[in-house]
Design an enzyme around this catalytic site. Structure first.
Site, mmCIF file in Angstrom:
data_model
loop_
_atom_site.group_PDB
_atom_site.id
_atom_site.type_symbol
_atom_site.label_atom_id
_atom_site.label_comp_id
_atom_site.label_asym_id
_atom_site.label_seq_id
_atom_site.Cartn_x
_atom_site.Cartn_y
_atom_site.Cartn_z
ATOM 1 N N THR A 181 92.355 -13.695 18.340
ATOM 2 C CA THR A 181 93.671 -13.946 18.924
ATOM 3 C C THR A 181 94.204 -12.703 19.631
ATOM 4 O OG1 THR A 181 94.201 -15.663 17.311
ATOM 5 C CG2 THR A 181 96.068 -14.518 18.322
ATOM 6 N N HIS A 237 95.376 -19.492 17.992
ATOM 7 C CA HIS A 237 95.307 -18.747 16.733
ATOM 8 C C HIS A 237 93.881 -18.710 16.212
ATOM 9 C CE1 HIS A 237 94.525 -21.845 13.599
ATOM 10 N NE2 HIS A 237 95.019 -22.666 14.501
ATOM 11 N N CYS A 238 93.649 -17.782 15.277
ATOM 12 C CA CYS A 238 92.400 -17.745 14.523
ATOM 13 C C CYS A 238 92.779 -17.706 13.041
ATOM 14 C CB CYS A 238 91.509 -16.589 14.964
ATOM 15 S SG CYS A 238 92.294 -14.954 14.932
ATOM 16 N N THR A 239 92.032 -16.990 12.217
ATOM 17 C CA THR A 239 92.357 -16.957 10.793
ATOM 18 C C THR A 239 93.480 -15.962 10.494
ATOM 19 O OG1 THR A 239 90.178 -17.711 10.072
ATOM 20 C CG2 THR A 239 91.454 -16.438 8.489
ATOM 21 N N GLU A 259 96.241 -18.465 10.901
ATOM 22 C CA GLU A 259 95.978 -19.877 10.601
ATOM 23 C C GLU A 259 97.267 -20.599 10.223
ATOM 24 O OE1 GLU A 259 93.070 -19.748 7.528
ATOM 25 O OE2 GLU A 259 94.467 -19.047 5.995
#
Length: 257
Positions: free
Chosen positions: A156, A148-150, A47
């Site tokens: 990702t 992206h993710c977290t 993130e």
């Protein structure tokens, strides 16, 4: 802000520790046909809780599009910092279900949950639609782009693996690249495990650690589902995601030097 303890060619962000070039370091990962993956085209990250300096680094890299794979609750809790010159795009993929990890009894249960997450990446129609949308944008939108993710490791990680597959990188190299998250994100993992110990007890660290790591068996679970349902990654891309030969050729051309 660059970390001077790593090679000069590897851009690191102090406020997003799993940020990296999909192509790897140096001249880029080799492909089976003797080429290289092109550096500076596609970036992956966790993130984007960025410092102003790191937002400036992404702007200097010329990032034009940011694809956020997180769910709405994740976004609301930690919205991305705006990057000058980049358009933000939401393309949700379901991550680790909070209700499934809140009552984990042991590490084996955590591993089973993680494997299920990767299985869903391949089997769920909603996930396939999102990955199709992401890859289509990466093939057709202006470069460079970032997704992206977290934590930048699961949703990702599967997207990055697919890009390297399309580029023609061998499976062993793809797996090694996937596992780099455990090195890049070690400080973040230590921080969150400390919070687990503080709030749930020190004995729970070993229970929850598998959800904060990547393991070869996780990514292999996705590949196993691909083989079962589509016969190959090529079949998954065409029949599962609905990507045609022209789009895949355009993406491969962008990916390879």
């Amino acid at each position: 802000m660059s970390d001077t303890t790593v090679p000069d060619e590897l851009v690191r962000l102090a406020s997003a520790d799993n940020f990296r070039d999909v192509a790897g370091t140096g001249p880029g990962y080799p492909t089976v046909d003797g080429g290289r993956v092109r550096r500076g085209a596609f970036f992956r990250s966790n993130e984007l809780q960025l410092s102003s300096a790191d937002a400036g680094v992404l702007a200097d890299l010329g990032v034009t599009r940011i694809h956020d794979l997180r769910g709405q609750m994740e976004i609301e809790a930690h919205p991305d910092v705006e990057v000058p010159g980049a358009v933000w795009h939401h393309v949700e993929v379901s991550g680790i279900p909070m209700e499934m990890i809140s009552g984990l009894e042991d590490a084996d249960a955590a591993v089973r949950v993680m494997r299920q997450v990767y299985d869903v990446f391949v089997r769920a129609p909603e996930a396939r639609a999102s990955y199709a949308a992401l890859l289509t944008d990466l093939a057709t939108g202006p470069l460079p782009q970032l997704f992206h993710c977290t934590a930048g490791k699961d949703r990702t990680g599967w997207a990055a693996a697919l890009l390297l597959e399309i580029a023609g990188v061998d499976r062993a190299t793809i797996m090694a690249d996937y596992l780099l998250t455990n090195t890049f994100s070690s400080a973040t993992r230590t921080k969150y495990l400390a919070l687990v110990a503080e709030h749930l007890g020190a004995e729970k660290k070993a229970v929850y650690e598998p959800t904060m790591l990547v393991e070869e068996s996780y990514l292999q679970t996705a590949y196993d589902a691909v083989d079962e349902l589509y016969g190959s990654v090529d079949g998954y891309l065409r029949d599962g995601l609905g990507l045609d030969d022209l789009l895949l050729a355009e993406l491969r051309d962008r990916l390879t030097a």
